[in-house]
Structures are given as C-alpha cells and as structure tokens.
Design a protein around this motif. Structure first.
Motif, PDB file in Angstrom:
ATOM      1  N   UNK A 100       0.854  -1.180   0.000  1.00 25.96           N
ATOM      2  CA  UNK A 100       0.000   0.000   0.000  1.00 25.96           C
ATOM      3  C   UNK A 100       0.891   1.231   0.000  1.00 25.96           C
ATOM      4  N   UNK A 101       0.279   2.394  -0.173  1.00 24.11           N
ATOM      5  CA  UNK A 101       1.020   3.659  -0.099  1.00 24.11           C
ATOM      6  C   UNK A 101       0.216   4.647   0.737  1.00 24.11           C
ATOM      7  N   UNK A 102       0.924   5.627   1.282  1.00 21.73           N
ATOM      8  CA  UNK A 102       0.317   6.672   2.108  1.00 21.73           C
ATOM      9  C   UNK A 102       0.397   7.990   1.359  1.00 21.73           C
ATOM     10  N   UNK A 103      -0.752   8.656   1.194  1.00 19.40           N
ATOM     11  CA  UNK A 103      -0.803   9.838   0.338  1.00 19.40           C
ATOM     12  C   UNK A 103      -1.487  11.011   1.026  1.00 19.40           C
ATOM     13  N   UNK A 135      -3.156  -0.100  -3.357  1.00 18.39           N
ATOM     14  CA  UNK A 135      -4.081   0.514  -2.394  1.00 18.39           C
ATOM     15  C   UNK A 135      -3.511   1.797  -1.791  1.00 18.39           C
ATOM     16  N   UNK A 136      -4.361   2.813  -1.718  1.00 22.51           N
ATOM     17  CA  UNK A 136      -3.954   4.123  -1.233  1.00 22.51           C
ATOM     18  C   UNK A 136      -4.594   4.391   0.131  1.00 22.51           C
ATOM     19  N   UNK A 137      -3.750   4.749   1.093  1.00 24.77           N
ATOM     20  CA  UNK A 137      -4.205   5.192   2.403  1.00 24.77           C
ATOM     21  C   UNK A 137      -4.123   6.712   2.417  1.00 24.77           C
ATOM     22  N   UNK A 138      -5.242   7.370   2.662  1.00 26.82           N
ATOM     23  CA  UNK A 138      -5.248   8.827   2.740  1.00 26.82           C
ATOM     24  C   UNK A 138      -4.621   9.271   4.058  1.00 26.82           C
TER      25      UNK A 138
END
Length: 302
Positions: free
Chosen positions: A109-112, A138-141
C-alpha cells in the motif's frame, strides 16, 4: 517475527511504523542501519513500516535516495506487503510516479497526503487521489490539516472511498470525534490512528491500525499498548498509555522528528541527526524529551 495483528488481505492494518531514517555525521543516508532498524521493528512486535513519511524526512531526500529507501525497506522486511511508502509530492503526477515505484517494488500500500502545494478544494482533492489510485496499489489517505491546510473531512473521505480512490485513512486531525462520523459515512473505510497521543481514544473508537512514531524507540511496549487497546483490555492499556503519554504527545509537536530521534539515541538505537532545516533540540525541549525517555526506560518500557 511477532506480528499477531497483521492482516495479509489488508496489509495497512496493525502497527505500521513511520520510520525515522538513520543519517551519518555527514548527513548521508545509512541504508545498512536503516535495514537493520526495519528488521528490529518487525522482530519487536510491529507489523510493517512506512518509509518516506515526514518522520523519514522525505522532503530532504533526492529522488535516488527516496527510491532506494523503499527498496531497502522491502528487502529488509522480507515481504513487500509490509511496506507502505509515503508518496506525497507537490504534483499529482509525481505522487503517482512514486506510487508506481512502490508497486514495482512489491509494496502492499502507499500513504498519500492531499495536494500540499496549495489549499485544494474538494474537486481537486478527489482528482488527486483518483490519479494516484490509477497506479493500481491501495492508497491510504493521510489527513493532516495542520500542515497541509487541506482537511479531509469525514464527508470528503466518504466521497474518496466511494470513488474507489482510498482504502483507509491515517487520521491526524486530533479530533477523535471524527472516528464515529467516518464509520457512519464510510463503514468500509479503515480508520488508522494517525497521532500517537490519541491512540487509546481512536483504538476504542474502532481503529484497526496505527501509523506510529514512538515505536521507533520503544517498539515492544508500544506494540503491547496498541494490542491491549484494540482488544479492549483497559487494565493493560490505560496504565501503559498514561505512562507513555509524556513521550507520545511529542509525535504531534513541530519537533517530532528530532524528539523521536533523540529518544532513540537515549535508548541505544540509531537516531542520529536530522537534515536542515530541522535542527537538534536544545534547552527545555531537549530536557523534557530526555527526562520523559529516561523515565520510560526506568519504568521498564522498551
């Protein structure tokens, strides 16, 4: 490796440590020390790592350094799914390139952050997240209205989730009341604790993960605290939280990077210097962090 809360289907859950980055005296990145740090965190009860966040001083890294930090984390973790790189950038296209790099490296996942070059409106925020989500990871806001001046309100988070752009949110606003509204408006959106000093409040409000700062210095005790809190074991969690809170609250202060690195130095971990414009703590701030860390160690926390 102890990672009892880790979820292979949703690897952003559990304790994901926003890792500090070891720097040598000449301020070059010590990738070997960073790899050892990642392994140590996982061996001491944490579930994964978040490189290239603010704690990792990503704003001061070259593109080559930033990419190598991700590769180092993946190799050290032994499972790329345990790695959630920060992919924040001034432009959506650049953020998407970092997300693509993370996907290529095998990250889970990544954190954005929202657009942080100006105060974006809802239309721009939704376009930003949709663009980065096209990288296929998958993107974590990351809601940090204090620093970005863009607030991912519960309603906006629900819209982002409906858009298919985000799977979770790192909630750093400090307003723990939002947990309940987020659950009402977007029940399938995972709530992740975003600030160490509201851990207990958000854990009892339904959080399923913690993007954490102070486990960099005290991973075993922080893991015990988190798991007790989400399990509702207040007999264990409350005293630990009270004991650690003088340290945990530094995660929400401007000097959080220096504070956590100083705590690491005190407990014998590779904290070390920070890159400018961050300067070492001095005076009262240094004394407070030092005293709180030394008390935590004396109380048996590690």
């Amino acid at each position: 490796m102890t990672a009892t809360s880790w979820n292979t289907a949703r690897p952003w859950r559990g304790i994901m440590v926003a890792t500090t980055l070891p720097l040598r005296d000449d301020l070059s990145v010590d990738h070997d020390a960073y790899a050892a740090h990642v392994r140590w965190l996982l061996d001491n009860g944490c579930d994964g790592v978040v490189p290239n966040g603010s704690l990792g001083e990503y704003q001061t890294l070259t593109d080559e350094e930033r990419a190598r930090v991700v590769r180092t984390a993946v190799e050290a973790a032994g499972d790329g799914a345990r790695v959630m790189p920060g992919v924040a950038a001034y432009g959506s296209a650049e953020a998407r390139r970092w997300a693509e790099q993370a996907a290529e490296a095998g990250c889970g996942s990544v954190l954005l952050l929202p657009p942080n070059g100006y105060r974006a409106d809802e239309r721009a925020v939704r376009a930003h997240y949709a663009d980065v989500a096209r990288a296929g990871i998958p993107v974590v806001a990351y809601n940090n209205p204090i620093d970005t001046k863009v607030d991912l309100t519960p309603a906006l988070l629900a819209a982002l989730h409906r858009d298919g752009s985000v799977v979770a949110v790192k909630e750093f606003s400090g307003d723990v009341r939002r947990a309940y509204e987020i659950a009402e408006l977007a029940p399938e959106l995972d709530l992740l604790i975003g600030a160490d000093d509201v851990l207990l409040e958000l854990a009892t409000a339904g959080a399923v993960g913690w993007i954490a700062g102070y486990p960099n210095a005290l991973p075993a005790t922080c893991a015990e605290l988190y798991r007790a809190a989400v399990a509702g074991d207040m007999e264990t969690a409350r005293p630990l939280y009270t004991s650690l809170h003088p340290l945990l609250r530094w995660d929400s202060k401007t000097e959080f990077v220096q504070a956590i690195k100083l705590s690491m130095d005190i407990v014998g971990r590779p904290g070390g210097p920070t890159r400018p414009p961050r300067l070492p703590l001095t005076g009262e701030a240094e004394a407070l962090v030092r005293a709180a860390t030394e008390k935590a160690v004396a109380d048996g926390h590690h």
